[in-house]
Design an enzyme around this catalytic site. Structure first.
Site, PDB file in Angstrom:
ATOM      1  N   PRO A   1       0.826  -1.209   0.000  1.00 66.86           N
ATOM      2  CA  PRO A   1       0.000   0.000   0.000  1.00 66.86           C
ATOM      3  C   PRO A   1       0.857   1.254   0.000  1.00 66.86           C
ATOM      4  O   PRO A   1       1.922   1.287   0.624  1.00 66.86           O
ATOM      5  CB  PRO A   1      -0.783  -0.109   1.314  1.00 66.86           C
ATOM      6  CG  PRO A   1       0.071  -0.958   2.195  1.00 66.86           C
ATOM      7  CD  PRO A   1       0.738  -1.942   1.271  1.00 66.86           C
ATOM      8  N   PRO A   2       0.429   2.292  -0.706  1.00 69.07           N
ATOM      9  CA  PRO A   2       1.148   3.571  -0.619  1.00 69.07           C
ATOM     10  C   PRO A   2       1.102   4.057   0.822  1.00 69.07           C
ATOM     11  O   PRO A   2       0.029   4.115   1.426  1.00 69.07           O
ATOM     12  CB  PRO A   2       0.339   4.493  -1.543  1.00 69.07           C
ATOM     13  CG  PRO A   2      -0.488   3.585  -2.385  1.00 69.07           C
ATOM     14  CD  PRO A   2      -0.752   2.365  -1.565  1.00 69.07           C
ATOM     15  N   CYS A   3       2.233   4.378   1.376  1.00 64.26           N
ATOM     16  CA  CYS A   3       2.299   4.776   2.786  1.00 64.26           C
ATOM     17  C   CYS A   3       2.950   6.140   2.891  1.00 64.26           C
ATOM     18  O   CYS A   3       4.176   6.263   2.940  1.00 64.26           O
ATOM     19  CB  CYS A   3       3.082   3.751   3.602  1.00 64.26           C
ATOM     20  SG  CYS A   3       2.288   2.148   3.705  1.00 64.26           S
ATOM     21  N   GLN A   4       2.146   7.189   2.903  1.00 63.36           N
ATOM     22  CA  GLN A   4       2.667   8.535   3.065  1.00 63.36           C
ATOM     23  C   GLN A   4       3.004   8.781   4.531  1.00 63.36           C
ATOM     24  O   GLN A   4       2.133   8.625   5.389  1.00 63.36           O
ATOM     25  CB  GLN A   4       1.639   9.561   2.593  1.00 63.36           C
ATOM     26  CG  GLN A   4       1.295   9.462   1.121  1.00 63.36           C
ATOM     27  CD  GLN A   4       2.463   9.767   0.238  1.00 63.36           C
ATOM     28  OE1 GLN A   4       3.301  10.604   0.563  1.00 63.36           O
ATOM     29  NE2 GLN A   4       2.556   9.089  -0.892  1.00 63.36           N
TER      30      GLN A   4
END
Length: 651
Positions: free
Chosen positions: A121-124
């Protein structure tokens, strides 16, 4: 590349959009409508779901490790077409940021017995100020309709929470952790442990598992059957670029001419490297697909022809440069046959200047990039050439995915869903108990707690570099005990107590906020460091002692504790990456994370010294001693009586 669209542009070559490769679905592909029938046909198989799947690099690794892919989920139509062609099961176009869409996915997955949920998952990273809110959100219900699109890792965790697979595999870049002190990772770990999973976080060099490139990835594993993660042994040597792609057809490159094609003749080598043999498995005999790249400009042809693998951009003739040499020091990079490639990233879809072939005067082809990412030659990528480059650059290298998945393979005879009591959770609880006991004694000032407010934290931060005796520091902090600010009278008293010139000078820095009753209020506490001119280390300690932000305080002593407990050398090498991973196992997340971090600072300063550590003091011992895998031999310990100073919090 039949059907390519070609237009003229300012770049010195025709701007060419390659043909679109349309791929049919896998023979065992299914849809939402007939997923139940598919599940029935695959009864007894180990099923996996891959969220944020992209083209399917992680899916392929999982499949090679023994799972059947039941579902891949992404929002990129090109990547999903690729996934649907190469894998069985469903390839679902879903925006997992939408809670209603997640409900639909969870309902589908519950029709099958999903053994593994994987994904990247994109994890900002998020700011320290927002960590408490996010942590509580994840712990309590995990679903925030106002923020679901920004923090897609919450969506991933929500699916895991409701599907409850036996194992979890999450992959991301190390910057995910470095950007916010691994706060996201620690919160995810805490939630998984709440659900009864044992967890492991590792920073993995992909070349250790046969990937011929420089690439480091963050892997988070979890399982609820047994607390063991058995990784394959690391490769003793890396795979070079020559071993990876030297068998592929070469090109006599001319400016402005097409380079490669969708399909070319291929001569099988007589003695292929082990890597090439692996890549050619199940590939069509006598042909190679997608061995194509961009046309070459005339000036680029001149540049490439004069480059070696050690040539810097600043060494390219000035009249041929299109970019400033001071800003773009590595804009062009010719790769070396006898070394690994640099990391293949999605940027390769925009230009290939970081990936110039070791000998040919061109950039890497789609097939060469796929090989370096360890996609076998049988694997095809839907869409245009740029689509393929982007999918390849965004992918998890399949061989790395296989190694990570194998570490959570089921153990025969062990059932899942056991609600484990993970080792590191127990270690953290013992560390919290020790720190709470120390805080209740006269060394309260080393720890965040009820008596540690902005004035106390500021004085501790200012004195952190002073070489004061324990009783000297204790005397000053007892003077500060219970104070809500720094008055002129208190300021003079502190200066009078300072036992050294250095300590007096440090305390003198309080002067700008003397008699300022507003500055010390809780609402303004994070303005204090700037007002007093704190250095970064002083601000970090000040913030830690306030206790409401889960930061990692990176000091040599703390890194040493983490390394010794984990029996690693990360206090000497890779301090800011592997060193931090060691720490997060001890710090964790949650209410007492700051307290544990403060305890590690005390242990690093007073027990776990560089030479002859004081693992046991009179009537006290290091709380991590029984868990310390790298503890020194008895002959290397330093035994001494500290008397009352052994009560915790020596300085």
């Amino acid at each position: 590349m039949e059907g390519s669209a070609v237009t003229k542009g300012k770049y010195g070559v025709p701007l060419e959009r390659s043909d679109y490769l349309e791929l049919p679905p896998h023979p065992d592909h299914c849809t939402e409508d007939n997923f139940s029938e598919w599940v029935a046909r695959h009864k007894g198989q180990r099923l996996a779901a891959d969220l944020f799947t992209g083209a399917g690099g992680l899916s392929l690794g999982i499949q090679e490790a023994g799972w059947t892919i039941a579902a891949g989920v992404d929002f990129d139509p090109r990547a999903l077409e690729t996934h649907a062609h190469n894998f069985p099961g469903m390839s679902l176009p879903m925006d997992l940021g939408d809670p209603e869409v997640r409900d639909r996915l969870v309902a589908l997955l519950k029709e099958a017995k999903i053994d593994l949920v994987a994904g990247g998952p994109p994890c900002q990273p998020f700011s320290r100020a927002g960590r408490s809110k996010i942590r509580d959100l994840v712990r309590n219900h995990g679903r925030d309709p106002q923020d679901h699109r920004k923090q897609l890792w919450q969506a991933y965790l929500d699916v895991v929470t409701r599907v409850q697979p036996r194992a979890v595999l999450m992959e991301n870049v190390p910057d995910m952790g470095l950007g916010d002190d691994f706060a996201v990772v620690r919160i995810i770990e805490e939630k998984l442990e709440d659900l009864g999973y044992a967890t492991q976080v590792r920073l993995v060099d992909a070349w250790h598992y046969g990937v011929p490139q420089h690439r480091k990835r963050l892997i988070l594993l979890a399982r609820n059957d047994i607390e063991r993660f058995d990784w394959e042994p690391k490769a003793e040597r890396d795979v070079t670029l020559r071993e990876a792609i030297a068998d592929l057809p070469r090109f006599d490159v001319k400016a402005r001419e097409r380079v490669g094609a969708r399909e070319l003749p291929y001569q099988e080598p007589e003695n292929p490297s082990d890597f090439i043999a692996l890549m050619r498995a199940q590939a069509p005999t006598g042909s190679i697909h997608d061995h194509m790249t961009r046309r070459v400009r005339q000036d680029d042809l001149e540049i490439f022809s004069g480059m070696t693998s050690t040539t810097l951009y600043s060494q390219i003739p000035a009249e041929l440069r299109r970019y400033r040499a001071d800003n773009f020091t590595d804009k062009y990079k010719r790769l070396d046959w006898d070394k690994r490639s640099r990391s293949i990233t999605a940027h390769i879809a925009k230009d290939g200047y970081w990936y110039i072939h070791p000998e040919d005067n061109r950039t890497l082809t789609v097939r060469e990039a796929a090989r370096i990412q360890t996609f076998p030659d049988r694997f095809r990528f839907a869409g245009t050439r740029s689509d393929a480059f982007r999918q390849i650059g965004n992918a998890v290298p399949p061989l790395l995915g296989k190694a990570a998945a194998a570490a959570v393979a089921p153990v025969e005879g062990v059932e899942s869903g056991r609600r484990l009591a993970p080792h590191w959770r127990s270690v953290r609880q013992e560390l919290s108990d020790w720190a709470e006991a120390a805080r209740d004694r006269e060394t309260w000032f080393h720890y965040p707690g009820p008596e540690m407010k902005s004035p106390q934290a500021a004085v501790m931060a200012l004195l952190s570099g002073s070489r004061l005796r324990a009783n000297e520091l204790r005397g000053i902090m007892e003077t500060m005990r219970g104070k809500k600010g720094v008055t002129a009278r208190l300021f003079e008293q502190l200066l009078g107590q300072a036992p050294t010139v250095s300590a007096r000078e440090k305390l003198g820095r309080l002067k700008p906020l003397v008699d300022d009753r507003y500055a010390w209020r809780e609402a303004n506490q994070y303005d204090v460091p700037e007002a007093l001119g704190f250095k970064p280390a002083e601000e970090a300690l000040y913030t830690l002692l306030l206790g409401d932000q889960d930061l990692l305080l990176i000091t040599q002593g703390v890194l040493r504790v983490g390394a010794r407990v984990n029996d690693s050398e990360a206090d000497r090498t890779n301090k800011l990456t592997d060193g931090r991973v060691n720490l997060i196992r001890l710090v964790g997340a949650g209410t007492n994370a700051s307290l544990r971090m403060a305890a590690l600072r005390v242990i690093g300063n007073e027990y776990c010294t560089a030479q002859k550590p004081h693992c046991s003091l009179p009537n006290r011992k290091c709380p991590l001693l029984k868990h310390c895998l790298g503890k020194p031999a008895e002959d290397d310990l330093y035994s001494v009586s500290f008397g009352d100073d052994a009560a915790g919090g020596l300085t």
